[in-house]
Every structure is written in C-alpha cells, then in structure tokens.
Design a protein around this motif. Structure first.
Motif, short mmCIF file in Angstrom:
data_model
loop_
_atom_site.label_atom_id
_atom_site.label_comp_id
_atom_site.label_asym_id
_atom_site.label_seq_id
_atom_site.Cartn_x
_atom_site.Cartn_y
_atom_site.Cartn_z
N LEU A 84 0.83 -1.21 0.00
CA LEU A 84 0.00 0.00 0.00
C LEU A 84 0.86 1.26 0.00
CD1 LEU A 84 -2.85 -1.17 2.38
CD2 LEU A 84 -3.19 -0.24 0.07
N ARG A 85 2.01 1.19 0.65
CA ARG A 85 2.94 2.33 0.60
C ARG A 85 3.47 2.54 -0.81
NH1 ARG A 85 7.49 2.74 5.07
NH2 ARG A 85 8.05 0.71 4.16
N ASP A 90 0.38 9.79 -3.12
CA ASP A 90 -0.73 10.71 -2.91
C ASP A 90 -1.79 10.14 -1.97
OD1 ASP A 90 -1.30 8.75 -4.76
OD2 ASP A 90 -2.71 9.98 -5.90
N LEU A 91 -1.56 8.94 -1.45
CA LEU A 91 -2.51 8.35 -0.52
C LEU A 91 -2.35 8.97 0.86
CD1 LEU A 91 -2.09 4.56 -1.42
CD2 LEU A 91 -4.00 6.04 -2.04
N LEU A 95 -3.29 5.29 5.48
CA LEU A 95 -3.97 4.22 4.73
C LEU A 95 -3.19 2.89 4.70
CD1 LEU A 95 -6.66 3.97 3.25
CD2 LEU A 95 -5.44 4.38 1.11
N ASN A 155 -2.78 -1.11 -7.46
CA ASN A 155 -3.93 -0.22 -7.32
C ASN A 155 -4.37 -0.23 -5.85
OD1 ASN A 155 -6.81 0.49 -7.10
ND2 ASN A 155 -6.75 0.61 -9.33
N PRO A 156 -4.35 0.91 -5.18
CA PRO A 156 -4.64 0.91 -3.74
C PRO A 156 -6.03 0.38 -3.41
CG PRO A 156 -4.60 3.15 -4.60
CD PRO A 156 -4.06 2.27 -5.67
N TRP A 157 -7.00 0.63 -4.29
CA TRP A 157 -8.37 0.17 -4.01
C TRP A 157 -8.47 -1.34 -4.12
CZ3 TRP A 157 -10.22 3.84 -1.47
CH2 TRP A 157 -9.95 5.16 -1.80
#
Length: 230
Positions: A84-85, A90-91, A95, A155-157
């Motif tokens: 996730l990092r 821009d996250l 998160l 993709n973070p989602w």
C-alpha cells in the motif's frame, strides 16, 4: 526425542516467518515471499509428523498457533502495508496501516480454531496460511510479470478490497476441507487429490500467478463438497 520433532519443525516455521519479516523491512518482498513458502512447508509437515509419530500435545497446538501468528498473521499485514505504501505517494499517510487488519483477523481466526471443536478434521473459515500465500504471491507475480498486471496489483483500491475480503474470509462461517490424509485411498480423499492435481497444473502453467486461483479453487471445491453432502 521423537516427541520434540514436530515442535522443532514448528519452530522452523516461526524462524522462517521472522526471516520473511526482516526481508519485508528491507524492501525485499520477493525474497520474503520465498520464506513464506518455506514457513508454509514447515507448517504442513509439523502436523503431519505429529500425527505420524502419535505425539500430539496441547503445548504443540499452542506453539503452532503462536508460530502461525507470526508467519501467517504479522507477515501478511506487513506485506500489505508495504504494498500500500508503494501504491502511491498521494494516498493518506494512515492508509497503509489498514493492511494490518489481516493481522488482527488472523489472531481472531487462530483463537477461534484453538477453541472450536468443529475444526478437528476440517476448517471453518480460511486458514491463515492460505490467506498469507495469496498476499505473498503478489510480489512474486510483480517480479515475474509476464502478464503486465503490476499496475493492477498496485492499485490501492484493489489492495484495500483484498485486505477486507481476506479479513472477512478468515473468520467467516465457511466450511473448508483440510489437507489431512488419514489414508491415501482415492475414495476417502477424492476432493484432496483433485485439488492437488489441479493446483500442480495451474502452477506449471501460470507460476506464481496461479496461487490466488488455487486458493479460490480451494474455496469453491469446499463449497461443492459441502453442497453434495448436505
């Protein structure tokens, strides 16, 4: 001496999980994934060895859960945190920590397993090693990406959805068969043999990309088996 052999193998599982964590901290996710695979091998053989030698014990069961909490609880959370990092600067800074939801639900899964008498010959909910193998396969797929899906994986989602889905499956009231062979007769182990043969075929064709499909196959075969016997 023989009563300590399964526990020694369990400790190798734990040690492999610790090595996986070290490599995740160093940003070497592919190497960490191989240590997860090694931990899974040790986790499979400690129970097999205990049954073969007839030396099962409460201490062995507790030690197995403690080792699994590291190798298949903390490790997948650390993998997801790191992925996730990588998914984007821009996250929100908080998160990536959501990845550790898998760690929390792994602890719940292991606690339920130790106190659920229904899970002596089968599982209720996705086993923690299966969950971890899905997560650990992602760096391997990225490292050998012949399908061009690295961007999709990061993709973070997608990663957040995977975190939530795996967390839910760990504690779901979902009956799944166990790879425990009391004999090697086809009649007694039909679903296990079918699963193993299909899994080997998928691995030969797709490599690391087959691992998520194998876990999906595991769930689907379990549900089909359950529906046939209901």
């Amino acid at each position: 001496m023989k009563k300590h052999l399964p526990n020694a193998v369990t400790c190798l599982n734990l040690f492999s999980g610790c090595l996986a964590l070290c490599h995740i901290f160093a940003g070497e996710l592919e190497t960490a994934a191989y240590f997860v695979g090694l931990a899974a091998v040790f986790d499979f053989f400690d129970g097999l060895l205990a049954r073969a030698l007839h030396v099962s014990s409460p201490i062995g069961k507790d030690l197995d859960s403690l080792a699994d909490m590291v190798s298949f609880g903390v490790v997948p959370g650390a993998f997801l945190f790191d992925l996730l990092r990588q998914a984007g600067a821009d996250l929100p800074t908080w998160l990536p920590y959501v990845g550790f939801l898998v760690t929390v639900f792994s602890a719940l899964r292991l606690a339920k397993f130790n106190n659920d008498t229904r899970q002596s010959d089968s599982f209720i909910g996705l086993p923690t090693p299966a969950c971890t193998l899905v997560v650990a396969s992602l760096p391997l797929i990225m490292a050998h990406d012949d399908l061009g899906i690295t961007k999709l994986i990061l993709n973070p989602w997608l990663l957040l959805a995977l975190t939530v889905i795996l967390s839910g499956l760990l504690v779901a009231e979902l009956p799944l068969f166990a790879l425990k062979f009391k004999s090697f007769r086809w009649q007694d182990n039909q679903v296990r043999f079918i699963f193993l043969l299909l899994s080997v075929g998928l691995l030969l064709v797709l490599g690391a990309a087959a691992i998520p499909l194998i876990i999906l196959l595991y769930v689907l075969l379990s549900l089909l088996t359950r529906a046939k016997t209901a």
